[in-house]
Design a protein around this motif. Structure first.
Motif, PDB file in Angstrom:
ATOM      1  N   ILE A 116     -25.181  18.256   4.520  1.00 37.03           N
ATOM      2  CA  ILE A 116     -26.049  18.265   5.701  1.00 37.03           C
ATOM      3  C   ILE A 116     -25.204  18.194   6.972  1.00 37.03           C
ATOM      4  O   ILE A 116     -25.409  18.962   7.930  1.00 37.03           O
ATOM      5  CB  ILE A 116     -27.038  17.084   5.659  1.00 37.03           C
ATOM      6  N   ALA A 117     -24.245  17.267   6.975  1.00 42.46           N
ATOM      7  CA  ALA A 117     -23.388  17.107   8.149  1.00 42.46           C
ATOM      8  C   ALA A 117     -22.534  18.350   8.378  1.00 42.46           C
ATOM      9  O   ALA A 117     -22.325  18.780   9.517  1.00 42.46           O
ATOM     10  CB  ALA A 117     -22.487  15.889   7.961  1.00 42.46           C
ATOM     11  N   PHE A 118     -22.042  18.911   7.276  1.00 42.93           N
ATOM     12  CA  PHE A 118     -21.216  20.113   7.364  1.00 42.93           C
ATOM     13  C   PHE A 118     -21.969  21.278   7.985  1.00 42.93           C
ATOM     14  O   PHE A 118     -21.466  21.960   8.879  1.00 42.93           O
ATOM     15  CB  PHE A 118     -20.726  20.480   5.961  1.00 42.93           C
ATOM     16  N   LEU A 119     -23.198  21.508   7.519  1.00 47.25           N
ATOM     17  CA  LEU A 119     -23.989  22.612   8.069  1.00 47.25           C
ATOM     18  C   LEU A 119     -24.250  22.414   9.562  1.00 47.25           C
ATOM     19  O   LEU A 119     -24.074  23.331  10.362  1.00 47.25           O
ATOM     20  CB  LEU A 119     -25.318  22.738   7.320  1.00 47.25           C
ATOM     21  N   ALA A 120     -24.667  21.214   9.924  1.00 52.74           N
ATOM     22  CA  ALA A 120     -24.965  20.936  11.335  1.00 52.74           C
ATOM     23  C   ALA A 120     -23.709  21.076  12.197  1.00 52.74           C
ATOM     24  O   ALA A 120     -23.719  21.768  13.230  1.00 52.74           O
ATOM     25  CB  ALA A 120     -25.549  19.536  11.476  1.00 52.74           C
ATOM     26  N   GLY A 121     -22.633  20.415  11.770  1.00 53.40           N
ATOM     27  CA  GLY A 121     -21.407  20.449  12.555  1.00 53.40           C
ATOM     28  C   GLY A 121     -20.772  21.819  12.631  1.00 53.40           C
ATOM     29  O   GLY A 121     -20.339  22.263  13.703  1.00 53.40           O
ATOM     30  N   ASP A 156     -21.080  16.023  12.995  1.00 50.39           N
ATOM     31  CA  ASP A 156     -20.750  15.808  11.586  1.00 50.39           C
ATOM     32  C   ASP A 156     -20.640  14.322  11.265  1.00 50.39           C
ATOM     33  O   ASP A 156     -21.223  13.834  10.286  1.00 50.39           O
ATOM     34  CB  ASP A 156     -19.441  16.533  11.268  1.00 50.39           C
ATOM     35  N   SER A 157     -19.884  13.598  12.074  1.00 53.15           N
ATOM     36  CA  SER A 157     -19.677  12.170  11.822  1.00 53.15           C
ATOM     37  C   SER A 157     -20.967  11.367  11.982  1.00 53.15           C
ATOM     38  O   SER A 157     -21.238  10.445  11.216  1.00 53.15           O
ATOM     39  CB  SER A 157     -18.606  11.624  12.775  1.00 53.15           C
ATOM     40  N   LEU A 158     -21.771  11.717  12.991  1.00 51.01           N
ATOM     41  CA  LEU A 158     -23.026  11.005  13.246  1.00 51.01           C
ATOM     42  C   LEU A 158     -24.010  11.157  12.088  1.00 51.01           C
ATOM     43  O   LEU A 158     -24.835  10.278  11.839  1.00 51.01           O
ATOM     44  CB  LEU A 158     -23.664  11.509  14.545  1.00 51.01           C
ATOM     45  N   ILE A 159     -23.924  12.271  11.400  1.00 48.41           N
ATOM     46  CA  ILE A 159     -24.826  12.522  10.269  1.00 48.41           C
ATOM     47  C   ILE A 159     -24.233  12.004   8.959  1.00 48.41           C
ATOM     48  O   ILE A 159     -24.916  11.358   8.164  1.00 48.41           O
ATOM     49  CB  ILE A 159     -25.122  14.034  10.146  1.00 48.41           C
ATOM     50  N   PHE A 160     -22.946  12.265   8.747  1.00 51.23           N
ATOM     51  CA  PHE A 160     -22.326  11.960   7.456  1.00 51.23           C
ATOM     52  C   PHE A 160     -22.286  10.469   7.126  1.00 51.23           C
ATOM     53  O   PHE A 160     -22.736  10.043   6.057  1.00 51.23           O
ATOM     54  CB  PHE A 160     -20.913  12.536   7.393  1.00 51.23           C
ATOM     55  N   PHE A 161     -21.724   9.670   8.001  1.00 50.60           N
ATOM     56  CA  PHE A 161     -21.459   8.276   7.667  1.00 50.60           C
ATOM     57  C   PHE A 161     -22.702   7.440   7.388  1.00 50.60           C
ATOM     58  O   PHE A 161     -22.721   6.664   6.429  1.00 50.60           O
ATOM     59  CB  PHE A 161     -20.586   7.631   8.748  1.00 50.60           C
ATOM     60  N   ILE A 163     -25.564   8.416   6.169  1.00 53.60           N
ATOM     61  CA  ILE A 163     -26.131   8.830   4.886  1.00 53.60           C
ATOM     62  C   ILE A 163     -25.224   8.425   3.726  1.00 53.60           C
ATOM     63  O   ILE A 163     -25.677   7.930   2.698  1.00 53.60           O
ATOM     64  CB  ILE A 163     -26.366  10.357   4.852  1.00 53.60           C
ATOM     65  N   ALA A 164     -23.926   8.606   3.896  1.00 50.59           N
ATOM     66  CA  ALA A 164     -22.977   8.380   2.797  1.00 50.59           C
ATOM     67  C   ALA A 164     -22.684   6.907   2.542  1.00 50.59           C
ATOM     68  O   ALA A 164     -22.500   6.489   1.393  1.00 50.59           O
ATOM     69  CB  ALA A 164     -21.674   9.122   3.074  1.00 50.59           C
ATOM     70  N   PHE A 165     -22.643   6.089   3.592  1.00 52.72           N
ATOM     71  CA  PHE A 165     -22.122   4.730   3.421  1.00 52.72           C
ATOM     72  C   PHE A 165     -23.060   3.619   3.878  1.00 52.72           C
ATOM     73  O   PHE A 165     -22.677   2.451   3.811  1.00 52.72           O
ATOM     74  CB  PHE A 165     -20.785   4.596   4.161  1.00 52.72           C
ATOM     75  N   ALA A 166     -24.265   3.941   4.331  1.00 48.50           N
ATOM     76  CA  ALA A 166     -25.203   2.889   4.731  1.00 48.50           C
ATOM     77  C   ALA A 166     -25.490   1.983   3.537  1.00 48.50           C
ATOM     78  O   ALA A 166     -25.802   2.447   2.448  1.00 48.50           O
ATOM     79  CB  ALA A 166     -26.502   3.507   5.244  1.00 48.50           C
ATOM     80  N   GLY A 167     -25.363   0.679   3.730  1.00 54.81           N
ATOM     81  CA  GLY A 167     -25.578  -0.260   2.642  1.00 54.81           C
ATOM     82  C   GLY A 167     -24.317  -0.580   1.866  1.00 54.81           C
ATOM     83  O   GLY A 167     -24.265  -1.571   1.134  1.00 54.81           O
ATOM     84  N   LEU A 168     -23.301   0.248   2.014  1.00 55.13           N
ATOM     85  CA  LEU A 168     -22.032   0.026   1.328  1.00 55.13           C
ATOM     86  C   LEU A 168     -20.977  -0.538   2.263  1.00 55.13           C
ATOM     87  O   LEU A 168     -20.061  -1.245   1.828  1.00 55.13           O
ATOM     88  CB  LEU A 168     -21.510   1.348   0.720  1.00 55.13           C
ATOM     89  N   ILE A 169     -21.095  -0.197   3.548  1.00 54.70           N
ATOM     90  CA  ILE A 169     -20.150  -0.647   4.562  1.00 54.70           C
ATOM     91  C   ILE A 169     -20.935  -1.351   5.666  1.00 54.70           C
ATOM     92  O   ILE A 169     -22.001  -0.862   6.065  1.00 54.70           O
ATOM     93  CB  ILE A 169     -19.364   0.558   5.146  1.00 54.70           C
ATOM     94  N   PRO A 170     -20.471  -2.482   6.178  1.00 52.52           N
ATOM     95  CA  PRO A 170     -21.168  -3.189   7.257  1.00 52.52           C
ATOM     96  C   PRO A 170     -21.460  -2.273   8.444  1.00 52.52           C
ATOM     97  O   PRO A 170     -20.649  -1.387   8.764  1.00 52.52           O
ATOM     98  CB  PRO A 170     -20.184  -4.300   7.644  1.00 52.52           C
ATOM     99  N   ALA A 171     -22.613  -2.483   9.098  1.00 51.34           N
ATOM    100  CA  ALA A 171     -23.064  -1.603  10.183  1.00 51.34           C
ATOM    101  C   ALA A 171     -22.039  -1.492  11.308  1.00 51.34           C
ATOM    102  O   ALA A 171     -21.794  -0.395  11.831  1.00 51.34           O
ATOM    103  CB  ALA A 171     -24.401  -2.103  10.726  1.00 51.34           C
ATOM    104  N   GLY A 172     -21.445  -2.624  11.673  1.00 48.26           N
ATOM    105  CA  GLY A 172     -20.457  -2.594  12.746  1.00 48.26           C
ATOM    106  C   GLY A 172     -19.254  -1.747  12.388  1.00 48.26           C
ATOM    107  O   GLY A 172     -18.764  -0.956  13.206  1.00 48.26           O
ATOM    108  N   MET A 177     -16.192   3.519  12.357  1.00 45.28           N
ATOM    109  CA  MET A 177     -15.715   4.661  11.573  1.00 45.28           C
ATOM    110  C   MET A 177     -16.243   5.978  12.141  1.00 45.28           C
ATOM    111  O   MET A 177     -15.523   6.974  12.191  1.00 45.28           O
ATOM    112  CB  MET A 177     -16.126   4.511  10.105  1.00 45.28           C
ATOM    113  N   ILE A 178     -17.511   5.980  12.564  1.00 51.07           N
ATOM    114  CA  ILE A 178     -18.103   7.194  13.131  1.00 51.07           C
ATOM    115  C   ILE A 178     -17.320   7.637  14.361  1.00 51.07           C
ATOM    116  O   ILE A 178     -16.918   8.794  14.496  1.00 51.07           O
ATOM    117  CB  ILE A 178     -19.585   6.967  13.501  1.00 51.07           C
ATOM    118  N   GLY A 179     -17.086   6.691  15.275  1.00 56.57           N
ATOM    119  CA  GLY A 179     -16.345   7.018  16.492  1.00 56.57           C
ATOM    120  C   GLY A 179     -14.904   7.396  16.209  1.00 56.57           C
ATOM    121  O   GLY A 179     -14.378   8.363  16.778  1.00 56.57           O
ATOM    122  N   THR A 180     -14.293   6.648  15.304  1.00 59.35           N
ATOM    123  CA  THR A 180     -12.888   6.906  14.970  1.00 59.35           C
ATOM    124  C   THR A 180     -12.701   8.278  14.346  1.00 59.35           C
ATOM    125  O   THR A 180     -11.788   9.026  14.713  1.00 59.35           O
ATOM    126  CB  THR A 180     -12.365   5.831  13.995  1.00 59.35           C
TER     127      THR A 180
END
Length: 226
Positions: A116-121, A156-161, A163-172, A177-180
């Protein structure tokens, strides 16, 4: 507009697909270098955007649309085959099941996020590149490449992270990671820009193409229109 593909386009297309598939597998590892947290996919994924810039610049949006969808299809097939492999029973003596399942068992969620992120980006990147080329009459390639990549990579980053890591990595940490990732991927483009410029000039010379998308439909579903 020619309805065939040339050898330079074919080679870039193959490399584009390889980078996309490899990046999705590498995204399963989170790395930390010098206090910066990112996914290992950062090693190769930005190259796909550089190739996207080259294709959009030389052959136009139609060819970029074709190669973006081919990358989507290639990655989908790899993930599908990987899931079949995960479902197959492991040999009793094989000790790699846990590691294999971690990488490929996590792949569906990462694949959905990535596709999804790939197509959008990618489509945003190609669209901005195309429109800016028309507006600038083909000038300022460096600026166009950087701006289009920044917009595409950010989307791409705003969509990917999430979806891929919510619940697995702390929100902060996820926001960092998105910005980086967006900044590092765009910086990747800037660093390699001198090489990109020379590649584009060389391809235009040997391939004889320098397309302006005047009157081109930007409908992403018109894949047959090449």
């Amino acid at each position: 507009m020619q309805k065939t593909v040339t050898v330079p386009f074919m080679l870039l297309g193959i490399l584009f697909n390889i980078c996309l598939v490899a990046s999705n597998l590498l995204e399963t590892k989170v790395v930390q270098v010098g206090g910066i947290t990112a996914t290992a996919g950062l090693i190769v994924f930005p190259i796909s955007y550089i190739i996207n810039d080259c294709i959009a610049e030389v052959w136009g949006f139609k060819k970029a649309r074709l190669i973006i969808w081919s990358g989507f299809a290639s990655n989908f097939l790899v993930i599908a085959f990987a899931q079949l492999a995960v479902l197959l029973p492991a040999a009793p003596f094989w000790e790699g099941e846990e590691g294999f399942n971690f990488v490929f068992g996590m792949a569906p969620r990462i694949a959905v996020a990535s596709l999804i992120a790939f197509l959008a980006g990618s489509f945003l990147n190609a669209y901005v590149m195309s429109k800016m080329k028309i507006a600038s009459n083909g000038k300022n390639f460096s600026l166009r490449a950087i701006v289009s990549t920044l917009i595409g990579e950010s989307a791409d980053s705003l969509i990917f992270f999430p979806i891929a890591f919510a619940g697995l990595i702390p929100a902060g940490e996820l926001l960092i990671m998105i910005g980086t990732q967006a900044v590092l991927k765009s910086l990747y483009e800037v660093i390699i820009l001198p090489v990109t410029i020379r590649v584009v000039k060389y391809i235009k010379k040997v391939d004889g193409n320098d397309v302006y998308d005047l009157g081109t439909s930007y409908n992403i579903l018109k894949v047959k229109d090449i």
